[in-house]
Enzyme design. Structure first.
Site, PDB file in Angstrom:
ATOM      1  N   ARG A  41       1.314 -12.500  -1.555  1.00 32.31           N
ATOM      2  CA  ARG A  41      -0.021 -12.660  -0.965  1.00 32.31           C
ATOM      3  C   ARG A  41      -0.895 -13.646  -1.714  1.00 32.31           C
ATOM      4  O   ARG A  41      -0.747 -13.829  -2.924  1.00 32.31           O
ATOM      5  CB  ARG A  41      -0.753 -11.312  -1.023  1.00 32.31           C
ATOM      6  CG  ARG A  41      -0.152 -10.222  -0.162  1.00 32.31           C
ATOM      7  CD  ARG A  41      -0.707 -10.293   1.231  1.00 32.31           C
ATOM      8  NE  ARG A  41      -0.188  -9.226   2.064  1.00 32.31           N
ATOM      9  CZ  ARG A  41      -0.763  -8.843   3.192  1.00 32.31           C
ATOM     10  NH1 ARG A  41      -1.867  -9.415   3.621  1.00 32.31           N
ATOM     11  NH2 ARG A  41      -0.232  -7.889   3.919  1.00 32.31           N
TER      12      ARG A  41
ATOM     13  N   LYS B 163      -2.737 -11.985  12.519  1.00 29.57           N
ATOM     14  CA  LYS B 163      -4.208 -12.024  12.490  1.00 29.57           C
ATOM     15  C   LYS B 163      -4.702 -13.177  11.608  1.00 29.57           C
ATOM     16  O   LYS B 163      -5.526 -13.986  12.028  1.00 29.57           O
ATOM     17  CB  LYS B 163      -4.795 -10.707  11.934  1.00 29.57           C
ATOM     18  CG  LYS B 163      -4.528  -9.487  12.786  1.00 29.57           C
ATOM     19  CD  LYS B 163      -5.164  -8.238  12.201  1.00 29.57           C
ATOM     20  CE  LYS B 163      -4.630  -7.856  10.829  1.00 29.57           C
ATOM     21  NZ  LYS B 163      -3.191  -7.555  10.787  1.00 29.57           N
ATOM     22  N   THR B 164      -4.182 -13.219  10.382  1.00 29.42           N
ATOM     23  CA  THR B 164      -4.644 -14.233   9.438  1.00 29.42           C
ATOM     24  C   THR B 164      -4.194 -15.627   9.876  1.00 29.42           C
ATOM     25  O   THR B 164      -5.001 -16.571   9.935  1.00 29.42           O
ATOM     26  CB  THR B 164      -4.127 -13.906   8.023  1.00 29.42           C
ATOM     27  OG1 THR B 164      -4.599 -12.604   7.658  1.00 29.42           O
ATOM     28  CG2 THR B 164      -4.611 -14.928   7.003  1.00 29.42           C
TER      29      THR B 164
ATOM     30  N   ARG C 271       0.823  -1.210   0.000  1.00 29.76           N
ATOM     31  CA  ARG C 271       0.000   0.000   0.000  1.00 29.76           C
ATOM     32  C   ARG C 271       0.860   1.263   0.000  1.00 29.76           C
ATOM     33  O   ARG C 271       2.020   1.234   0.368  1.00 29.76           O
ATOM     34  CB  ARG C 271      -0.932   0.013   1.205  1.00 29.76           C
ATOM     35  CG  ARG C 271      -2.150  -0.886   1.025  1.00 29.76           C
ATOM     36  CD  ARG C 271      -3.087  -0.856   2.203  1.00 29.76           C
ATOM     37  NE  ARG C 271      -2.456  -1.352   3.413  1.00 29.76           N
ATOM     38  CZ  ARG C 271      -1.957  -0.598   4.369  1.00 29.76           C
ATOM     39  NH1 ARG C 271      -2.051   0.716   4.306  1.00 29.76           N
ATOM     40  NH2 ARG C 271      -1.389  -1.148   5.418  1.00 29.76           N
TER      41      ARG C 271
ATOM     42  N   LYS D 146      -8.523  -2.283   1.438  1.00 33.22           N
ATOM     43  CA  LYS D 146      -8.313  -1.438   2.591  1.00 33.22           C
ATOM     44  C   LYS D 146      -9.009  -0.084   2.428  1.00 33.22           C
ATOM     45  O   LYS D 146      -9.358   0.559   3.423  1.00 33.22           O
ATOM     46  CB  LYS D 146      -6.815  -1.285   2.882  1.00 33.22           C
ATOM     47  CG  LYS D 146      -6.200  -2.529   3.570  1.00 33.22           C
ATOM     48  CD  LYS D 146      -6.897  -2.811   4.875  1.00 33.22           C
ATOM     49  CE  LYS D 146      -6.160  -3.560   5.961  1.00 33.22           C
ATOM     50  NZ  LYS D 146      -5.635  -4.857   5.827  1.00 33.22           N
TER      51      LYS D 146
ATOM     52  N   SER E 273      -0.011  -5.267  10.376  1.00 33.99           N
ATOM     53  CA  SER E 273       0.363  -6.188   9.312  1.00 33.99           C
ATOM     54  C   SER E 273       1.533  -7.087   9.735  1.00 33.99           C
ATOM     55  O   SER E 273       2.528  -6.610  10.272  1.00 33.99           O
ATOM     56  CB  SER E 273       0.752  -5.369   8.083  1.00 33.99           C
ATOM     57  OG  SER E 273       0.909  -6.216   6.990  1.00 33.99           O
TER      58      SER E 273
ATOM     59  N   ASP F 135      -9.476 -10.395   8.863  1.00 32.34           N
ATOM     60  CA  ASP F 135      -8.896  -9.044   8.842  1.00 32.34           C
ATOM     61  C   ASP F 135      -9.809  -7.869   9.197  1.00 32.34           C
ATOM     62  O   ASP F 135      -9.344  -6.901   9.759  1.00 32.34           O
ATOM     63  CB  ASP F 135      -8.311  -8.808   7.443  1.00 32.34           C
ATOM     64  CG  ASP F 135      -7.321  -7.667   7.388  1.00 32.34           C
ATOM     65  OD1 ASP F 135      -6.398  -7.652   8.199  1.00 32.34           O
ATOM     66  OD2 ASP F 135      -7.496  -6.784   6.535  1.00 32.34           O
TER      67      ASP F 135
ATOM     68  N   HIS G 276      -9.907  -3.664  13.014  1.00 29.37           N
ATOM     69  CA  HIS G 276      -8.861  -4.282  12.187  1.00 29.37           C
ATOM     70  C   HIS G 276      -8.399  -5.533  12.926  1.00 29.37           C
ATOM     71  O   HIS G 276      -7.400  -5.533  13.634  1.00 29.37           O
ATOM     72  CB  HIS G 276      -7.697  -3.311  11.968  1.00 29.37           C
ATOM     73  CG  HIS G 276      -6.667  -3.843  11.026  1.00 29.37           C
ATOM     74  ND1 HIS G 276      -5.334  -3.528  11.108  1.00 29.37           N
ATOM     75  CD2 HIS G 276      -6.783  -4.675   9.959  1.00 29.37           C
ATOM     76  CE1 HIS G 276      -4.677  -4.148  10.139  1.00 29.37           C
ATOM     77  NE2 HIS G 276      -5.529  -4.851   9.435  1.00 29.37           N
TER      78      HIS G 276
HETATM   79  N1  LIG Z   1       4.744 -17.102  16.483  1.00 22.58           N
HETATM   80  C1  LIG Z   1       4.106 -16.682  15.392  1.00 22.58           C
HETATM   81  N2  LIG Z   1       2.844 -16.252  15.474  1.00 22.58           N
HETATM   82  C2  LIG Z   1       2.195 -15.797  14.380  1.00 22.58           C
HETATM   83  N3  LIG Z   1       2.744 -15.730  13.154  1.00 22.58           N
HETATM   84  C3  LIG Z   1       4.016 -16.164  13.004  1.00 22.58           C
HETATM   85  C4  LIG Z   1       4.741 -16.645  14.111  1.00 22.58           C
HETATM   86  N4  LIG Z   1       5.972 -16.986  13.676  1.00 22.58           N
HETATM   87  C5  LIG Z   1       5.999 -16.736  12.369  1.00 22.58           C
HETATM   88  N5  LIG Z   1       4.833 -16.242  11.924  1.00 22.58           N
HETATM   89  C6  LIG Z   1       4.549 -15.805  10.538  1.00 22.58           C
HETATM   90  O1  LIG Z   1       4.237 -14.420  10.569  1.00 22.58           O
HETATM   91  C7  LIG Z   1       3.289 -14.079   9.578  1.00 22.58           C
HETATM   92  C8  LIG Z   1       2.053 -13.456  10.182  1.00 22.58           C
HETATM   93  O2  LIG Z   1       1.351 -12.864   9.128  1.00 22.58           O
HETATM   94  P1  LIG Z   1      -0.215 -12.735   9.017  1.00 22.58           P
HETATM   95  O3  LIG Z   1      -0.907 -13.784   9.795  1.00 22.58           O
HETATM   96  O4  LIG Z   1      -0.551 -12.631   7.573  1.00 22.58           O
HETATM   97  O5  LIG Z   1      -0.393 -11.314   9.694  1.00 22.58           O
HETATM   98  P2  LIG Z   1      -1.580 -10.287   9.575  1.00 22.58           P
HETATM   99  O6  LIG Z   1      -2.777 -11.014   9.072  1.00 22.58           O
HETATM  100  O7  LIG Z   1      -1.756  -9.762  10.945  1.00 22.58           O
HETATM  101  O8  LIG Z   1      -1.096  -9.248   8.609  1.00 22.58           O
HETATM  102  C9  LIG Z   1       2.951 -15.362   8.861  1.00 22.58           C
HETATM  103  O9  LIG Z   1       3.743 -15.426   7.721  1.00 22.58           O
HETATM  104  C10 LIG Z   1       3.348 -16.441   9.887  1.00 22.58           C
HETATM  105  O10 LIG Z   1       3.701 -17.643   9.283  1.00 22.58           O
HETATM  106  C1  LIG Z   2      -3.667  -6.154   3.264  1.00 27.77           C
HETATM  107  C2  LIG Z   2      -3.127  -5.640   4.305  1.00 27.77           C
HETATM  108  O1  LIG Z   2      -3.361  -6.197   5.544  1.00 27.77           O
HETATM  109  P1  LIG Z   2      -2.601  -7.187   6.515  1.00 27.77           P
HETATM  110  O2  LIG Z   2      -1.163  -7.063   6.247  1.00 27.77           O
HETATM  111  O3  LIG Z   2      -3.014  -6.686   7.849  1.00 27.77           O
HETATM  112  O4  LIG Z   2      -3.120  -8.574   6.255  1.00 27.77           O
HETATM  113  C3  LIG Z   2      -2.375  -4.404   4.175  1.00 27.77           C
HETATM  114  O5  LIG Z   2      -2.032  -3.840   5.200  1.00 27.77           O
HETATM  115  O6  LIG Z   2      -2.141  -3.978   3.025  1.00 27.77           O
HETATM  116 CA   LIG Z   3      -3.576 -10.718   6.982  1.00 26.62          CA
HETATM  117 MN   LIG Z   4      -4.866  -6.851   7.939  1.00 25.78          MN
END
Ligand SMILES: Nc1ncnc2c1ncn2[C@@H]1O[C@H](COP(=O)(O)OP(=O)(O)O)[C@@H](O)[C@H]1O
Ligand SMILES: C=C(OP(=O)(O)O)C(=O)O
Ligand SMILES: [Ca+2]
Ligand SMILES: [Mn+2]
Length: 657
Positions: free
Chosen positions: A441, A361-362, A175, A320, A357, A376, A339
């Site tokens: 992604r 979360k995911t 972004r 977003k 980010s 999200d 969020h």
């Molecule tokens: N202890 C942990 N807890 C959560 N995620 C972890 C951990 N260690 C490594 N990771 C990695 O960190 C990243 C977390 O990203 P994601 O879940 O997409 O975050 P968000 O959705 O908040 O943007 C993933 O690639 C995951 O595999």
């Molecule tokens: C898609 C996004 O969200 P997140 O990394 O929280 O999954 C972003 O911040 O561009």
């Molecule tokens: Ca995410």
């Molecule tokens: Mn997000």
């Protein structure tokens, strides 16, 4: 040879010598080798036309007995085209656009009309060329159709070995928050959060119109545009109708996956959208235009209910951008926009996962033992929680089948895979490859996760988990928070990540992003915080701070907490076990940390015991505490909620040193 088999045969003469008498009705001489059914086509083109069955709407139209279906299919189609041409209308010219449905590459009657029109009317000085041109609209195409469009016309689009669509988002792979602008008018001037710390960079109505016209002209200059009519928010009372006009099949498929997909019946009665996105991402904004500071601009006009994207093809801007809209609209209805990820246990216990980010979360909301409500963006209203979206957007860097099986398996036909690298021949994706970007992604419909909760709604949350990826390695893997602490950490919105995997980056980058999503909030952070406090109090939710980042030292000397340990911690929160644990209070941050958790080595629960150099630990702890304190200074003058005591408690809930 069974003659009955030939009754309807009007197949292709294939030069075979056996002449078979067919029914006199058709009178076609059919030649065939006797081994298979005859082909019901006279030409290759006809044969190809047989391949595609006309899809029948799930809901009968026109002649249906329903008292409400007063429109014929033709009228409905006409209304739909009128609505789309209104969306695409220029604000400066009286004519155009001429909108037709379908793919210009197909030799359909509509494209023939377009062709004739080009030749029949010579342009005069009164009519601009654009008024002679037809804009073909590819309306709510299916994933298969979008794949074909992408693969045929968009460089960098490929099938991967698991059937996902690999795409490239172009020069921007993330972004552009510094290029996101909101129209400041008499209303938004009063309502929105402006100034220091706010994500809302102002622009005026006129400049918005200039950029809108630029985007609309660009879109109308193309052979074809994609239009998606979809929904946001699974709460039926607060559902929004959104239209996305875009130039790329990639963008259309991305939004198909990320927004809520209408049924055929819902599409028939869709009508006028509540909000429209014009995504002209391939085309830059004009840097000579007032307010523009780069060739990228993402512009939101709340009064017009429109958003314009110029100069970035990163699809996350659309998702977003709509989230920002919800952060404006929902609080007006006393609904809190969040969020956060969200999931639910077998017993109906709901957990929210807030975090910036990359904090998890995911990853953590996608839990094989629980129902996924969303990864999200959510709303928390009087009836409970609802997902805003219809899909998930997972990070793929270093994705592994073992650690994240549900996300791994969701990467199949229909899924958009952005900016990943794959084997040229086998098309197997190498998730460890960050040659294009660290921010690779996958966008997939939520039902690709086997235990998705559909409709994506749930009761009031029991646990509110704040995720921080602390690359300083001083925050405990888990702490139980009281309400004031929850608010303090929610308003702070801390995480510290490392910029990437490149050499030279030794120092973690601390980020404070109010409400764990400052880039998307529209009102002052304290508005959301007050609503969260009120809701957590009313429904008795417990707050937790979970560090998914470093342990045993900061980035460079320690290592990231194992995902399997974080999952055990989260399991203990869900089950209620952790609420019953014994706690100790840490110094400086005053966090309550458990002394033992099933399946997690106890020595990691207090970070100091994982650091070999205790002085370095204390020094780093104070450093982080100072960063927190400095950040919170902007909020010390604000009142949170009706009652002043909460504001004071929140202030006191920060680090003391
Ligand atoms: N202890 C942990 N807890 C959560 N995620 C972890 C951990 N260690 C490594 N990771 C990695 O960190 C990243 C977390 O990203 P994601 O879940 O997409 O975050 P968000 O959705 O908040 O943007 C993933 O690639 C995951 O595999
Ligand atoms: C898609 C996004 O969200 P997140 O990394 O929280 O999954 C972003 O911040 O561009
Ligand atoms: Ca995410
Ligand atoms: Mn997000």
């Amino acid at each position: 040879m069974a003659d009955s088999k030939m009754k309807n045969g009007n197949g292709v003469a294939n030069g075979s010598s056996t002449q078979v008498q067919t029914s006199p009705k058709h009178g076609n001489g059919v030649c065939h080798d006797g081994s298979s059914s005859p082909i019901k086509a006279q030409t290759i083109d006809e044969l190809h036309s047989l391949q595609k069955k006309r899809s029948t709407p799930t809901t009968p139209t026109g002649s249906s007995p329903s008292a409400f279906s007063v429109l014929s299919e033709e009228d409905r189609q006409r209304q739909q085209l009128q609505s789309i041409s209104a969306s695409l209308a220029s604000l400066t010219r009286e004519t155009g656009p001429k909108v037709v449905k379908g793919d210009p590459a197909r030799k359909t009657p509509t494209s023939k009309i377009a062709h004739v029109a080009h030749h029949q009317f010579a342009p005069t000085i009164n009519i601009s060329d654009s008024s002679l041109k037809f804009t073909h609209v590819l309306y709510n195409l299916s994933p298969a159709e979008l794949y074909e469009q992408a693969i045929r016309y968009e460089r960098g689009s490929f099938f991967t070995s698991t059937g996902a669509l690999a795409t490239l988002s172009g020069a921007k792979t993330g972004r552009s928050p510094r290029d996101k602008r909101i129209v400041k008018d008499a209303n938004t001037e009063k309502e929105l959060w402006w100034g220091k710390g706010s994500p809302n960079i102002e622009m005026d109505e006129h400049t918005f119109t200039v950029n809108r016209e630029r985007a609309v002209d660009y879109l109308n200059s193309l052979d074809k545009v994609f239009v998606n009519d979809q929904f946001l928010n699974w709460d039926p009372q607060n559902k929004l109708k959104v239209r996305i006009v875009s130039a790329r099949a990639y963008h259309s498929l991305f939004m198909h996956n990320m927004c809520i997909r209408p049924t055929e019946e819902e599409l028939e009665t869709f009508g006028t959208p509540d909000f429209t996105i014009y995504n002209a991402g391939q085309f830059p904004c004009n840097r000579f235009t007032h307010y523009m500071t780069s060739s990228t601009s993402i512009d939101m006009n709340l009064a017009r209910r429109e958003m314009v994207i110029l100069g970035t093809q990163y699809a996350g801007e659309m998702k977003k951008g709509l989230f920002s809209l919800m952060h404006y609209l929902m609080p007006k209805r006393q609904i809190l926009s969040l969020h956060s990820g969200c999931n639910m246990g077998k017993d109906g216990d709901v957990a929210l996962f807030f975090g910036l980010s990359g904090t998890g979360k995911t990853t953590l909301s996608t839990d094989h033992n629980r129902y996924l409500i969303g990864d999200d963006e959510h709303c928390w209203g009087d009836n409970g929680v609802s997902n805003i979206e219809g899909g998930c957007y997972a990070k793929c860097i270093d994705l592994s089948r073992e650690k994240e099986p549900d996300i791994w398996n969701a990467i199949k036909f229909g899924t958009v895979l952005e900016n990943v690298v794959f084997d040229e021949h086998t098309r197997e994706v190498d998730y460890s490859d960050n040659s294009v970007t660290e921010n690779t992604r996958a966008a997939y419909p939520i039902e690709y996760i086997p235990n998705a909760k559909i409709p994506c709604v749930g009761p009031h949350p029991k646990n509110v988990i704040l995720l921080a990826c602390d690359a300083f390695g001083v925050l405990p893997p888990v702490s139980k928070l009281n309400l004031a602490q929850t608010m303090y950490h929610f308003i702070s919105g801390y995480t510290a990540l490392v910029a990437g995997t490149e050499d030279g980056i030794k120092e973690p980058q601390a980020t404070f992003s109010a409400c764990f999503g400052a880039a998307f909030i529209m009102l002052h952070p304290t508005k959301y915080a007050a609503m969260l406090a009120q809701k957590m109090q009313k429904h008795g939710a417990t707050g937790w701070l979970v560090n998914t980042g470093w342990s045993g030292g900061r980035y460079g000397s320690g290592s990231r907490i194992k995902l399997s340990y974080t999952r055990k911690i989260i399991d203990a929160i869900h089950s209620g076990e952790l609420l019953k644990a014994n706690y100790r209070k840490t110094k400086v941050f005053g966090l309550e940390i458990p002394t033992a958790i099933e399946g997690v080595p106890s020595e990691i629960l207090d970070p100091i015991s994982t650091w070999s150099n205790k002085d370095a630990y204390n020094e780093t702890l104070l450093k982080l505490a100072t960063l927190f304190k400095n950040n919170f200074e902007t909020f010390t003058n604000y009142k949170i909620g009706e009652d002043n005591t909460l504001a004071e408690q929140i202030l006191a809930a920060g680090p003391i040193f």
